[in-house]
Each structure stands twice: as C-alpha cells, then as structure tokens.
Design a protein around this motif. Structure first.
Motif, PDB file in Angstrom:
ATOM      1  N   GLY A 244      38.644  76.796  26.827  1.00 32.00           N
ATOM      2  CA  GLY A 244      37.203  76.578  26.699  1.00 32.00           C
ATOM      3  C   GLY A 244      36.799  76.068  25.332  1.00 32.00           C
ATOM      4  N   VAL A 245      37.751  75.454  24.625  1.00 34.35           N
ATOM      5  CA  VAL A 245      37.487  74.936  23.271  1.00 34.35           C
ATOM      6  C   VAL A 245      38.042  73.518  23.201  1.00 34.35           C
ATOM      7  CG1 VAL A 245      37.868  75.259  20.804  1.00 34.35           C
ATOM      8  CG2 VAL A 245      37.666  77.262  22.282  1.00 34.35           C
ATOM      9  N   ASP A 246      37.182  72.521  23.467  1.00 33.79           N
ATOM     10  CA  ASP A 246      37.646  71.139  23.404  1.00 33.79           C
ATOM     11  C   ASP A 246      36.768  70.242  22.546  1.00 33.79           C
ATOM     12  OD1 ASP A 246      35.532  71.194  25.125  1.00 33.79           O
ATOM     13  OD2 ASP A 246      36.475  70.037  26.712  1.00 33.79           O
ATOM     14  N   THR A 247      35.712  70.795  21.969  1.00 32.46           N
ATOM     15  CA  THR A 247      34.866  70.062  21.019  1.00 32.46           C
ATOM     16  C   THR A 247      34.487  71.010  19.880  1.00 32.46           C
ATOM     17  OG1 THR A 247      32.808  70.660  22.127  1.00 32.46           O
ATOM     18  CG2 THR A 247      33.882  68.617  22.844  1.00 32.46           C
ATOM     19  N   LEU A 424      48.249  66.687  15.362  1.00 33.27           N
ATOM     20  CA  LEU A 424      47.375  65.934  16.257  1.00 33.27           C
ATOM     21  C   LEU A 424      46.162  66.783  16.614  1.00 33.27           C
ATOM     22  CD1 LEU A 424      50.157  64.587  18.642  1.00 33.27           C
ATOM     23  CD2 LEU A 424      49.286  63.547  16.546  1.00 33.27           C
ATOM     24  N   THR A 425      44.989  66.225  16.425  1.00 31.51           N
ATOM     25  CA  THR A 425      43.765  66.983  16.701  1.00 31.51           C
ATOM     26  C   THR A 425      43.619  67.245  18.190  1.00 31.51           C
ATOM     27  OG1 THR A 425      42.692  64.832  16.449  1.00 31.51           O
ATOM     28  CG2 THR A 425      42.310  66.420  14.732  1.00 31.51           C
ATOM     29  N   GLN A 426      43.167  68.453  18.505  1.00 32.32           N
ATOM     30  CA  GLN A 426      43.061  68.893  19.895  1.00 32.32           C
ATOM     31  C   GLN A 426      41.618  68.970  20.372  1.00 32.32           C
ATOM     32  OE1 GLN A 426      45.595  72.507  20.253  1.00 32.32           O
ATOM     33  NE2 GLN A 426      46.294  71.905  18.226  1.00 32.32           N
ATOM     34  N   ILE A 427      40.678  68.745  19.460  1.00 30.76           N
ATOM     35  CA  ILE A 427      39.264  68.788  19.834  1.00 30.76           C
ATOM     36  C   ILE A 427      38.588  67.511  19.352  1.00 30.76           C
ATOM     37  CG2 ILE A 427      39.103  71.311  19.801  1.00 30.76           C
ATOM     38  CD1 ILE A 427      37.852  71.134  17.030  1.00 30.76           C
ATOM     39  N   ASP A 428      37.420  67.235  19.916  1.00 29.91           N
ATOM     40  CA  ASP A 428      36.606  66.097  19.495  1.00 29.91           C
ATOM     41  C   ASP A 428      35.321  66.601  18.846  1.00 29.91           C
ATOM     42  OD1 ASP A 428      38.223  63.924  20.486  1.00 29.91           O
ATOM     43  OD2 ASP A 428      37.669  64.578  22.499  1.00 29.91           O
ATOM     44  N   TYR A 434      35.462  60.862  18.483  1.00 30.80           N
ATOM     45  CA  TYR A 434      36.731  61.592  18.436  1.00 30.80           C
ATOM     46  C   TYR A 434      36.980  62.082  17.004  1.00 30.80           C
ATOM     47  CZ  TYR A 434      39.481  58.036  15.975  1.00 30.80           C
ATOM     48  OH  TYR A 434      39.989  57.196  15.013  1.00 30.80           O
ATOM     49  N   LEU A 435      37.822  63.079  16.873  1.00 40.16           N
ATOM     50  CA  LEU A 435      38.104  63.663  15.557  1.00 40.16           C
ATOM     51  C   LEU A 435      39.412  63.061  15.051  1.00 40.16           C
ATOM     52  CD1 LEU A 435      37.721  67.464  14.800  1.00 40.16           C
ATOM     53  CD2 LEU A 435      39.283  66.002  13.553  1.00 40.16           C
ATOM     54  N   PRO A 436      39.364  62.226  14.000  1.00 42.91           N
ATOM     55  CA  PRO A 436      40.574  61.526  13.552  1.00 42.91           C
ATOM     56  C   PRO A 436      41.641  62.482  13.025  1.00 42.91           C
ATOM     57  CG  PRO A 436      38.595  60.508  12.633  1.00 42.91           C
ATOM     58  CD  PRO A 436      38.178  61.814  13.232  1.00 42.91           C
ATOM     59  N   THR A 437      42.863  62.306  13.502  1.00 40.29           N
ATOM     60  CA  THR A 437      43.996  63.094  13.026  1.00 40.29           C
ATOM     61  C   THR A 437      44.180  62.938  11.517  1.00 40.29           C
ATOM     62  OG1 THR A 437      45.174  63.101  15.126  1.00 40.29           O
ATOM     63  CG2 THR A 437      46.506  63.235  13.149  1.00 40.29           C
TER      64      THR A 437
END
Length: 553
Positions: A244-247, A424-428, A434-437
C-alpha cells in the motif's frame, strides 16, 4: 512619465530593457546564437520560465534543451502534451496514464483504465501530439491554495496528487494548464507546445515508452531497454503496491498512521531473503570462485558484499572480500581525461594484466601475494599478505569494472557469478512525476561524503556530473551481463535521509553555482514526512550512509 528601464548583463554586455518585458523577447534576440532551443533563463542564478517578466537588474543566462535543467523541462512538457493528447482521444475516464519510471532515454507509461495499448492507439496519439505541437498552445502556470489543489485533484480523479498535497507545508501550489487540461509537475515547463517537436512512442511490455532526444536535442534517441533493469524495478514496485506504499503520498500516509516500523522490518526481511537466495544460487553452482559485484555510486555495494558474505558463510563457504582498488596503476602511469585530470574511472587505470595473472593463479590453486594500493603515495605496495583458494574459498570482488569482460578476460565465464546492484526507486511522486533513481543516490552520497570524508554538499554536487559520466561510460553498458540484478533501494530511505541531508543543502550559499541544484533537492525532500533512524537495524544498507553500521563502511 518615462518608461522605467532595467539593466541586464548578457554575455558580459550591459543592455537596457523596459521593466515588465517578458523573457520571450530576449530569447527572440539571442536564439540565433544557440544550436539548441532556449527553454528557460537563469536570472541572478535563479531559474525563470520564459513567460516571466523582467523586474530588476541583474545577470541573465540562457538555458537550452542541451542543459540538464532544460532537458528536464523539455521532458516534463512533452509528458503534459502526451496527457492532453490522450485526454482528447480517449476522454476523461479512459485516458488516465501513469508515468512509472525512466528506462533508456524514455519514460515507461501504462494506461490505467484502457488496458494494454496497441499500435493503432500509439499512432493516433503521436499524430494528436504533433497536431497540438503545431498549434503552439501556451502552457500556463497558475498558483492556487494547497487546499484548493487537493480539491481539484480529487475532482479529476488524480488520487495520488490529492494524497501528496495533504502533506504539503507550503500554502500555494503551481498548477500548469494546457488548453484547460490541468496538472501539477515537479519543476519548470516550456512556454508553449511549439517547442515540443522531438519525441516518439513505442509499445513496450504492458504499456508504452515516450521517447526523447539525448545529446542531440533534435533527434530522438534509440530505445535500448535493459530487460533485467525493468524486471528488477517492476518487482520492487509490485511489492510497494502490495504494502500500500507506491507514491510519496501513500508513504506519508503510512508514516502518519504509525505503520513505518512494520514496513521497515518487512522490507529488511525481504532484502535479506533475496540476498540469501543469491548466496544459495552461488553455492549450488559448485564451480563459481569469483563473485563480481558492480554498480553505480552510492548503491550500497560495500554493505551488500558484507551481507552476501555472511549468507555464503552460513552455507559453509569461506568468502573473502577483494577490492579492485588495490590493482590501480601507479599514479605516474594513470591515464588522463580530456581536461588533463587523472581518470581513475576508466578500465585503463587498473593493472588488468596483473589482475588476470593473480586471479588465474588463484583459480589454479596457486598462492599469490596480494597488492595494496597506497593512495597517499600513489603507488602499489606489497606487505606480505598471501592468499590461496581452497575448495570452499570464494572471492567477493567489488569494483566499478566488475562486470566488464575485459577486466577478467582470462577467467572462464563459468568461474564467475556477476551481480549488478543499484538503488532503484520503488515509489513515484505521483501519477505523472516519477522519482528519479539518480536523485536518491545523490542524496545518499551527500550524506555519506559529509560524514565519512568531510566533503560539503556543494562539493559533492559539483562532482556529480563527472561521476554520472563515469557510470554511463563504464558501468551501465555492462549491467545486462549480470547473472542477477539486486535492488538496494529502500522504500523508506528518503524519509530517513531527509533529516541528515537538509542541513547540508541549506548550507550552500545562494551565490554558489550548486545552489540551484540544492534548492531543487530541498524542494524534493520537502514532500517527505521524516522517519527517525533509531530503530533501523545496524546491518541495513542505509547505515552505510547515515552511520551506525555494524560493518566497516
């Protein structure tokens, strides 16, 4: 009453302009001096969009699509163009698109309610985007109250943005609109759609990629996907969705509701499980004597190699950490780059022949004397450290060129197990940002360099472009040769790093060339609620950066 004039310094020359003149007019005057399109201006070291008006005297520089800030502006703006075109084609309910991450020189996107796209839709989408570009429609900015933004995004069904702004400290939010289509973007935008002529679309996996130019700003770069990279980041994102954590908004929800200790423990357990599975793969292969680990800066390679070694030991093997740095050539023989500086990043900076002789001898059961590189004198030394590999011994080799076949050309492929590691980022940030790595790794490095090397955030930012060039030249081209790719990113890490990084970034003065990047990173970190570090395990990869690790890192 005469017109009020303002003096601007451009290319070292002072010129007068009427106060209130839009920067557009300056671009019309100076564009012919640039090969690439001017999309922003830098006024007294502060970025400004072209629709802004001249208010006071100062120095003006132009930012083109070839510059880092200009490239990001261009890609952001094309993304908005793509959203608007989809809206025109599919309508409100079926046009919702998620921009998930960057792969090659492209953004990977999926449609939420439409399903898997086909080539016909992509052809129609490209045609509509080009039509909108031809019309040179203005991209307008409007500042509204944060509460109004929450309400706006709730009404249009952008739930991640609605959630993101519930935790916004600022009272205002900048909203961009393109022909009445409204959205929020993390950063500046182009002035109108006429700039947005260079892009392409291609079907990929369950969605499509929106492709951009790279160094040649008027030619779309070839799409060269890394399948292993894509699979690694997709697995991580699926886990985030399961939790339940993707952003950032849903991460902040978890922090605010007191769920973070559970999430931290579950992710650390999952990471340990994956490291254990890798150790099992290595042990079961039977003939692997060299574990080669490579990855970009601040990936947590050192902590990972220690944790992997522990898992190998638990399976009855005897792992030995082995650093490639000890095989540097003497400083007098080190190659130099185009600027005349020592190039420690290139493969030729290592004594490849000596490395292969030593590794071949070890593979044949012979004893070697290991070199030690003295970084103070710039010379290789021998101090009587001997090594011989027995039946259960295995070398865990960590270094920038670990996956480059030219480094270990004399070793049989079946003797090597190759691991590529990256954070590698797992959320946006939200649906469309998107959240840059690279931002996550830069913040990791700022914190670690300040703690372990006494390096200021300004110095770390100043050398980051050089670090990134080395990665692009020497690390990423070999990532798909790995047997396995390991994601060292932690879903909660930026909430932890926030407390360590912010004071370092605030210490960069407004006059410094690195101030603009520091300001961007501070704005980025402001999205996150903080998470205290006290209960994070001492073997966590994040400890390599914030301190308190049980390993010597």
């Amino acid at each position: 009453m005469g017109k009020e004039m303002v003096r601007l310094t451009i290319f070292g020359e002072e010129k007068e302009y009427e106060k209130g003149t839009q920067y557009f007019e300056l671009v019309e005057e100076y564009q012919k001096q640039y090969q690439d399109d001017i999309v922003l201006v830098l006024v007294n070291n502060r970025l400004r969009e072209l629709h802004k008006r001249i208010k006071k005297s100062g120095e003006v520089r132009f930012v083109t699509t070839a510059d880092k800030a200009g490239q990001k502006t261009y890609r952001r703006s094309v993304t908005l163009l793509m959203q608007k075109a989809l809206y025109n084609l599919l309508g409100k309910e079926t046009s919702k698109v998620r921009v998930l991450h960057c792969i090659s020189q492209a953004y990977y996107c999926e449609l939420e309610h439409y399903g898997k796209p086909d080539q016909q839709l992509l052809d129609q989408l490209k045609e509509e985007m080009l039509r909108l570009a031809e019309e040179k429609i203005p991209i307008l900015k409007n500042s509204i109250g944060t509460d109004d933004a929450v309400e706006l995004f709730g009404e249009v069904g952008m739930r991640e943005k609605e959630c993101l702004f519930r935790y916004r400290r600022s009272s205002k939010v900048n909203i961009y609109s393109l022909d009445h289509y409204k959205d929020y973007f993390y950063g500046y935008m182009a002035a109108h759609t006429g700039y947005l002529k260079y892009f392409d679309l291609q079907l990929y996996q369950d969605g499509f990629v929106l492709m951009f130019p790279d160094k040649n700003t008027r030619v779309v770069a070839e799409f060269k996907p890394s399948v292993k990279y894509f699979d690694a980041i997709r697995r991580s994102r699926e886990w985030g969705r399961t939790m339940g954590v993707d952003t950032i908004g849903t991460l902040n929800n978890a922090i605010a509701s007191g769920r973070m200790q559970e999430i931290i423990m579950v992710q650390e357990a999952l990471m340990e499980q994956r490291i254990g599975q890798m150790a099992q793969m290595i042990a079961s292969s039977g003939d692997r004597k060299f574990v080669m680990i490579a990855g970009p800066s601040s990936s947590g390679k050192t902590t990972f190699s220690h944790r992997l070694s522990i898992q190998l030991s638990a399976l009855g093997l005897r792992p030995h950490p082995f650093g490639l740095d000890d095989y540097y050539l003497d400083r007098s023989k080190t190659p130099r780059d185009a600027d005349g500086n020592f190039d420690f990043e290139c493969l030729e900076a290592l004594d490849v022949e000596l490395f292969n002789r030593d590794m071949t001898a070890l593979l044949n059961g012979e004893e070697i004397e290991c070199p030690t590189f003295n970084f103070l004198t710039g010379r290789r030394e021998y101090k009587g450290k001997k090594m011989k590999l027995g039946e259960g011994d295995i070398l865990v080799i960590e270094g920038i060129h670990g996956l480059n076949g030219k480094l270990s050309y004399s070793l049989p492929e079946e003797s090597k197990f190759k691991i590529f590691i990256s954070a590698l980022t797992q959320i946006d940030i939200d649906e469309h940002n998107y959240l840059p790595t690279t931002d996550g790794r830069l913040i990791r490095r700022i914190v670690r360099d300040a703690r372990t090397r006494g390096t200021s955030a300004r110095e770390t930012i100043a050398m980051w472009n050089s670090v990134r060039r080395g990665e692009e030249n020497y690390i990423f081209p070999h990532q798909d040769s790995a047997d396995i790719m390991f994601n060292s990113g932690l879903i909660y890490e930026l909430s932890v790093l926030k407390a360590y990084a912010e004071p370092l970034l605030f210490n960069i003065s407004k006059e410094a060339p690195e101030y603009m990047e520091a300001k961007r990173l501070l704005k980025f970190l402001d999205y996150f609620l903080p998470v205290p570090s006290e209960k994070i395990a001492s073997n966590s990869i994040i400890r390599e950066f914030i301190g308190g690790s049980c390993f010597h890192v």
